[in-house]
Design a protein around this motif. Structure first.
Motif: not given
Length: 101
Positions: A21, A35-36, A61, A65-66
């Motif tokens: 992360e 974000v991931r 992304v 994932d945000f």
């Protein structure tokens, strides 16, 4: 940019790397996000007119994932050209911490 996105995503390394992360936001901290993404990011120099002028370098992304943690009410938006890309920036300090292609 939106039409080029699939081509860019296809150029990303196929290496399976640890996903972590990352956190970020604007200068005054009114807008905060996470974000991931892979630990080691691949950043792109965008050549659209606004990013070129601002010397933006960014990574992409999936929307899933945000995470916008704070500041939705402090965001303003600028669109130009085709109107597809949503350039969002903090109303307080003016920093564009992210955008939606």
């Amino acid at each position: 940019v939106a039409k080029a996105l699939p081509a860019i995503v296809n150029q990303l390394p196929a290496v399976k790397e640890e996903v972590v992360e990352h956190a970020g936001g604007c200068h005054c901290k009114a807008v905060r996000f996470r974000v991931r993404a892979p630990r080691h990011l691949v950043a792109w120099d965008c050549n659209c007119s606004i990013c070129h002028m601002k010397k933006n370098t960014h990574f992409i992304v999936p929307a899933s994932d945000f995470f916008l943690d704070a500041g939705e009410e402090n965001l303003s938006e600028y669109r130009f050209g085709t109107g597809v890309a949503r350039h969002r920036f903090c109303k307080i300090c003016g920093v564009q911490a992210f955008y939606h292609p």
